[in-house]
Design an enzyme around this catalytic site. Structure first.
Site, PDB file in Angstrom:
ATOM      1  N   GLN A  46       0.846  -1.191   0.000  1.00  0.00           N
ATOM      2  CA  GLN A  46       0.000   0.000   0.000  1.00  0.00           C
ATOM      3  C   GLN A  46       0.879   1.237   0.000  1.00  0.00           C
ATOM      4  OE1 GLN A  46      -3.320  -0.044   2.807  1.00  0.00           O
ATOM      5  NE2 GLN A  46      -2.841   2.052   3.385  1.00  0.00           N
ATOM      6  N   ASP A  47       0.437   2.276  -0.717  1.00  0.00           N
ATOM      7  CA  ASP A  47       1.080   3.593  -0.682  1.00  0.00           C
ATOM      8  C   ASP A  47       0.154   4.558   0.036  1.00  0.00           C
ATOM      9  OD1 ASP A  47       3.253   2.708  -2.139  1.00  0.00           O
ATOM     10  OD2 ASP A  47       2.652   3.662  -4.012  1.00  0.00           O
ATOM     11  N   ARG A  58       3.426  15.080  12.712  1.00  0.00           N
ATOM     12  CA  ARG A  58       2.599  13.874  12.636  1.00  0.00           C
ATOM     13  C   ARG A  58       3.375  12.756  13.326  1.00  0.00           C
ATOM     14  NH1 ARG A  58      -1.704  13.962   8.838  1.00  0.00           N
ATOM     15  NH2 ARG A  58      -1.681  15.823   7.535  1.00  0.00           N
ATOM     16  N   HIS A  61       3.826   7.460  15.428  1.00  0.00           N
ATOM     17  CA  HIS A  61       2.825   6.442  15.169  1.00  0.00           C
ATOM     18  C   HIS A  61       3.460   5.091  14.884  1.00  0.00           C
ATOM     19  CE1 HIS A  61       0.408  10.051  13.445  1.00  0.00           C
ATOM     20  NE2 HIS A  61       0.234   9.956  14.748  1.00  0.00           N
ATOM     21  N   LYS A  71       7.972   0.872   6.747  1.00  0.00           N
ATOM     22  CA  LYS A  71       7.590   2.056   5.964  1.00  0.00           C
ATOM     23  C   LYS A  71       8.796   2.541   5.169  1.00  0.00           C
ATOM     24  CE  LYS A  71       4.282   3.764   9.377  1.00  0.00           C
ATOM     25  NZ  LYS A  71       3.943   4.870  10.297  1.00  0.00           N
ATOM     26  N   HIS A 118       7.215   6.119  14.277  1.00  0.00           N
ATOM     27  CA  HIS A 118       7.619   7.016  13.192  1.00  0.00           C
ATOM     28  C   HIS A 118       6.818   8.308  13.244  1.00  0.00           C
ATOM     29  CE1 HIS A 118       7.118   8.574   9.039  1.00  0.00           C
ATOM     30  NE2 HIS A 118       8.434   8.491   9.092  1.00  0.00           N
ATOM     31  N   TYR A 131       4.530   7.321   1.562  1.00  0.00           N
ATOM     32  CA  TYR A 131       5.263   6.184   2.106  1.00  0.00           C
ATOM     33  C   TYR A 131       4.574   4.875   1.765  1.00  0.00           C
ATOM     34  CZ  TYR A 131       2.019   6.690   6.093  1.00  0.00           C
ATOM     35  OH  TYR A 131       0.912   6.811   6.879  1.00  0.00           O
ATOM     36  N   GLU A 142      -3.165   0.008  16.299  1.00  0.00           N
ATOM     37  CA  GLU A 142      -2.598   1.355  16.225  1.00  0.00           C
ATOM     38  C   GLU A 142      -2.155   1.827  17.613  1.00  0.00           C
ATOM     39  OE1 GLU A 142      -3.910   5.597  14.281  1.00  0.00           O
ATOM     40  OE2 GLU A 142      -5.471   4.355  15.168  1.00  0.00           O
ATOM     41  N   LYS A 168      -5.738  13.872  18.340  1.00  0.00           N
ATOM     42  CA  LYS A 168      -5.431  12.460  18.566  1.00  0.00           C
ATOM     43  C   LYS A 168      -3.987  12.277  19.050  1.00  0.00           C
ATOM     44  CE  LYS A 168      -5.141   8.338  15.678  1.00  0.00           C
ATOM     45  NZ  LYS A 168      -5.452   7.793  14.371  1.00  0.00           N
ATOM     46  N   ASP A 169      -3.057  13.030  18.478  1.00  0.00           N
ATOM     47  CA  ASP A 169      -1.643  12.886  18.854  1.00  0.00           C
ATOM     48  C   ASP A 169      -1.317  13.528  20.200  1.00  0.00           C
ATOM     49  OD1 ASP A 169      -1.241  11.463  16.558  1.00  0.00           O
ATOM     50  OD2 ASP A 169      -0.060  12.997  15.529  1.00  0.00           O
TER      51      ASP A 169
END
Length: 183
Positions: A46-47, A58, A61, A71, A118, A131, A142, A168-169
């Site tokens: 997946q990209d 960001r 995670h 990644k 990351h 990525y 998660e 969220k972060d």
């Protein structure tokens, strides 16, 4: 392609060979055969792509096993500080982080193996980041660590008044509060 080992085992920087002429440039961002010849054997499935403005952070995670992701991170437009934190409990660099500037100009990529948290900060006015991952997103696996964790003490190269972080972060646990590790 030049593959540079970082001070953290298995975390590598890839710099492509760029062919430039009057029309512009060309380079291979990913070549499975060349990656495998250099011991990078992930099967990317997946990209993902994000767009952010200056000061956005960001991360940090990750996904835990069995959905931990490798990644391969690169910047299509702009410039970021890309950060990876070693969360492999048996690693001699457990809890250490590494950062590198990735940009559309330098065309470098960071190969982040499973077992790392990351994140990145945006150093330019805007940045588009792409990525590849070798596992699909799984909400139940998660996890994350606060970007401003005192133990990790990451310098995101962004002035405090410029920092933009998602709701969220902001509520992620500190490094000392995490109750999951990688072996």
């Amino acid at each position: 392609m030049n593959i540079e080992q970082t001070p953290i085992k298995d975390l590598v920087i890839l710099t492509p060979k760029v062919f430039e002429d009057s029309r512009g440039y060309f380079f291979e961002a990913y070549n499975q055969e060349k990656f495998e010849a250099n011991g990078i054997t992930y099967r990317f499935i997946q990209d993902n792509q994000s767009f952010s403005t200056r000061g956005v952070i960001r991360g940090l995670h990750l996904q835990i096993n069995p959905f931990a992701q490798a990644k391969l991170v690169r910047v299509l437009q702009g410039e970021i500080l890309d950060v990876a934190v070693d969360l492999r409990k048996s690693s001699p660099t457990y809890g250490q982080h590494f950062s590198v500037v990735l940009s559309a100009n330098n065309k470098k990529q960071l190969m982040v193996p499973p077992g790392f948290a990351h994140g990145f900060s945006v150093l330019s006015d805007t940045a588009s980041v792409m990525y590849k991952v070798d596992q699909l997103y799984n909400k139940d696996s998660e996890r994350g660590i606060r970007f401003d964790d005192a133990t990790l003490n990451i310098d995101w190269k962004v002035a405090p008044k410029e920092i933009i972080v998602s709701d969220k972060d902001v509520i992620l646990p500190s490094f000392n509060q995490i109750d999951w590790t990688f072996e």
